[in-house]
Write a protein that holds these residues in place. Structure first.
Motif, PDB file in Angstrom:
ATOM      1  N   LYS A   1       5.469  26.003  10.126  1.00 17.68           N
ATOM      2  CA  LYS A   1       6.000  26.507   8.867  1.00 17.68           C
ATOM      3  C   LYS A   1       7.526  26.471   8.927  1.00 17.68           C
ATOM      4  CE  LYS A   1       2.065  29.631   8.106  1.00 17.68           C
ATOM      5  NZ  LYS A   1       1.647  31.040   7.935  1.00 17.68           N
ATOM      6  N   ILE A   2       8.137  25.811   7.940  1.00 17.13           N
ATOM      7  CA  ILE A   2       9.586  25.625   7.981  1.00 17.13           C
ATOM      8  C   ILE A   2      10.320  26.436   6.925  1.00 17.13           C
ATOM      9  CG2 ILE A   2       9.354  23.302   8.931  1.00 17.13           C
ATOM     10  CD1 ILE A   2       9.931  22.287   6.057  1.00 17.13           C
ATOM     11  N   SER A   3       9.575  27.211   6.122  1.00 17.63           N
ATOM     12  CA  SER A   3      10.191  27.937   5.005  1.00 17.63           C
ATOM     13  C   SER A   3      11.288  28.901   5.458  1.00 17.63           C
ATOM     14  CB  SER A   3       9.126  28.708   4.216  1.00 17.63           C
ATOM     15  OG  SER A   3       8.407  29.586   5.072  1.00 17.63           O
ATOM     16  N   SER A   4      11.167  29.441   6.665  1.00 18.46           N
ATOM     17  CA  SER A   4      12.150  30.411   7.147  1.00 18.46           C
ATOM     18  C   SER A   4      13.160  29.801   8.116  1.00 18.46           C
ATOM     19  CB  SER A   4      11.436  31.585   7.827  1.00 18.46           C
ATOM     20  OG  SER A   4      10.678  31.133   8.930  1.00 18.46           O
ATOM     21  N   ILE A   5      13.117  28.482   8.289  1.00 14.68           N
ATOM     22  CA  ILE A   5      14.036  27.822   9.215  1.00 14.68           C
ATOM     23  C   ILE A   5      15.252  27.300   8.455  1.00 14.68           C
ATOM     24  CG2 ILE A   5      14.315  25.969  10.901  1.00 14.68           C
ATOM     25  CD1 ILE A   5      11.346  26.044  11.409  1.00 14.68           C
ATOM     26  N   ALA A   6      16.410  27.750   8.853  1.00 15.26           N
ATOM     27  CA  ALA A   6      17.651  27.286   8.220  1.00 15.26           C
ATOM     28  C   ALA A   6      17.905  25.828   8.582  1.00 15.26           C
ATOM     29  CB  ALA A   6      18.822  28.156   8.676  1.00 15.26           C
ATOM     30  N   PRO A   7      18.442  25.038   7.663  1.00 10.55           N
ATOM     31  CA  PRO A   7      18.693  23.615   7.928  1.00 10.55           C
ATOM     32  C   PRO A   7      19.482  23.373   9.211  1.00 10.55           C
ATOM     33  CG  PRO A   7      19.032  24.098   5.615  1.00 10.55           C
ATOM     34  CD  PRO A   7      18.830  25.421   6.293  1.00 10.55           C
ATOM     35  N   GLU A   8      20.449  24.225   9.497  1.00 10.17           N
ATOM     36  CA  GLU A   8      21.274  24.014  10.691  1.00 10.17           C
ATOM     37  C   GLU A   8      20.517  24.320  11.990  1.00 10.17           C
ATOM     38  OE1 GLU A   8      22.332  28.122   8.951  1.00 10.17           O
ATOM     39  OE2 GLU A   8      21.933  26.084   8.218  1.00 10.17           O
ATOM     40  N   ASP A   9      19.338  24.971  11.855  1.00  4.33           N
ATOM     41  CA  ASP A   9      18.551  25.306  13.044  1.00  4.33           C
ATOM     42  C   ASP A   9      17.457  24.289  13.356  1.00  4.33           C
ATOM     43  OD1 ASP A   9      20.012  27.606  13.540  1.00  4.33           O
ATOM     44  OD2 ASP A   9      18.687  28.893  12.349  1.00  4.33           O
TER      45      ASP A   9
END
Length: 354
Positions: free
Chosen positions: A262-270
């Protein structure tokens, strides 16, 4: 479909020591539609080597290299066939006994035994096992260390008492599982070394239905099925926000598996902190796939991409039953009645000579 796969290979893989296994699955069923009442399947390292069923009444090799066994022992499959034919009647009688033990009549019922051994080709350590099940539940199992039987159900206590009293047979079973079985396992591994010892690395790709959907790490084409696939962050395996799928067979004998992140909570820079790791038993180096938007194949551009997994998965049930011939029936919403006073004995079957 191969053009959709993006592969990331890290280093040159090396083969290490591993544990080999010889397993037999014997199944007697009652009123299962379109399935033989009696089926025996032998497997080495989870690869089917022999098959017998009550419809054909013939033990047949399932791997080309098993023909070498015939060259060295021309009577091998004839002898196995005769043993299985005799076992068939024993198992048929046993399932009737168990139906009485559980106060059952009619309906679908399955009685099974799984037995075999394992061998570590580096330490030469061996381990044996033998366990019985009825309608998808454990029934009775042999403890090789104490040479006693463990009853998993009240209805199995009488069988335990009878089998515990047969010290000679229990001693032979221990000898079979720790001596005879490993010896045959080593022979089979030697016969099928080129096939059993092969290591096929997979193609690994990142798939996504939409830009907000979980990212699927999909590995396909690997062999054997002793593998693992997982997501990690900063080198540590993730257990939250991941959905791990099962290992599924491909039509060519290889395997596939997938794991969602799940990527919804992952910031682009992370994103750069995440990667997908594939590990294959016996192979030293991992295949590492970085979480990178530029390599993700999405459903928005090609609707066929995310169909790869479900199409193959839909074929799994048929392939498992057709190829393996071993099913576990689990009754749903069914409470068993109290033990019957019936004390007819569940017979011990004959032993296939590996």
């Amino acid at each position: 479909m191969k053009i959709l796969i993006l592969v990331f290979l890290v280093g040159i893989y090396q083969v290490t020591a591993e544990t080999h296994s010889l397993k037999y699955f014997v199944t007697e069923s009652s009123q299962v539609p379109d399935f033989p009442e009696f089926v025996v399947v032998g497997m080495v390292d989870d690869v089917q080597i022999v098959h017998y069923d009550g419809n054909t009444t013939e033990a047949v090799p399932k791997q080309d290299w098993m023909k070498e066994v015939i060259d060295d022992d021309p009577e091998y499959f004839k002898r196995s066939t005769n043993i299985f034919i005799k076992e068939q009647q024993t198992f048929k009688d046993n399932i009737e006994v168990l139906k009485q033990r559980f106060n059952q009549t009619g309906d679908v019922h399955i009685y099974q035994v799984m037995y075999g051994c394992e061998w570590d080709d580096e330490t030469d350590k061996v381990n044996g096992y033998r366990q019985y099940g009825y309608d998808g539940e454990d029934f009775i199992a042999l403890d090789l260390k104490t040479e006693t039987w463990i009853a998993a159900e009240p209805q199995a206590v009488f069988t335990k008492q009878k089998w515990d009293n047969d010290k000679a047979r229990t001693a032979y079973l221990k000898y079979y599982h720790t001596q005879i079985c490993p010896e045959w396992l080593k022979k089979y591994v030697n016969y099928g070394r080129s096939s059993l010892m092969r290591k096929d690395l997979p193609s690994v790709s990142l798939l996504q239905k939409t830009s907000s959907s979980p990212v699927t790490c999909h590995a396909t084409g690997f062999y054997p099925d002793r593998a693992d696939l997982f997501w990690r962050k900063d080198g540590e395996e993730l257990y939250e926000d991941v959905d791990r799928g099962k290992i599924l067979p491909n039509h060519d004998g290889t395997f596939q598996m997938s794991v969602d992140l799940k990527i919804s909570s992952i910031a682009p820079e992370d994103w750069k902190k995440y990667d997908c790791v594939f590990q294959l038993s016996g192979v030293k180096d991992d295949i590492i796939t970085k979480l990178d938007k530029s390599v993700i194949r999405t459903n928005e551009g090609n609707p066929l991409i995310m169909m790869i997994i479900p199409i193959v998965a839909a074929q799994v049930v048929l392939s498992v039953i057709a190829v393996v011939g071993f099913i576990v029936y689990k009754k749903r919403n069914c409470k068993r009645p109290p033990p019957s006073v019936e004390n007819r004995e569940v017979q011990e079957e004959m032993l296939p000579k590996a």
